[in-house]
Design a protein around this motif. Structure first.
Motif: not given
Length: 125
Positions: A2-4, A9-10, A16-17, A65-66
């Protein structure tokens, strides 16, 4: 494959970062706080410690929360407020009951003081 990436997910990757950065910052702050607290006055150490505690608390909240966990309810605070409310209610009810009893006693005394006693007289007519 999947390219996009989809938006969820973003968002998860960004979260996460941020979480990783917060944990790293908390660890760095804790290490610096440990070294500085030996050299600086206790007041400065307390400030750094409070910042570190806040960073760790926020990072833990972000991790929860995540993971999809909701924050817990402050049951101790809720119970304390409930007990305080019950105590205030009891005090108000006791005060009101005492005031009603005093009013009733005063009314009885007033009626007794103003009562006219009529004594029948019997004439032999």
């Amino acid at each position: 494959m999947f390219a996009k990436k989809n938006r969820a997910e973003r968002t998860a990757e960004e979260a996460w970062e941020h979480l990783s950065s917060a944990w790293a910052t908390a660890g760095d702050s804790a290490g610096r706080a440990g070294r500085k607290s030996r050299r600086l006055a206790s007041r400065a150490g307390d400030r750094v410690t409070s910042v570190t505690d806040e960073a760790v608390t926020r990072a833990a909240a972000a991790a929860d929360a995540l993971a999809g966990r909701r924050p817990s309810r402050p049951w101790l605070l809720i119970a304390g407020v409930g007990l305080l409310g019950a105590a205030l209610g009891w005090a108000a009810a006791s005060t009101a009951r005492a005031a009603i009893e005093r009013r009733a006693e005063n009314e009885e005394i007033e009626l007794a003081e103003t009562a006219v006693v009529v004594t029948p007289t019997y004439d032999d007519h």
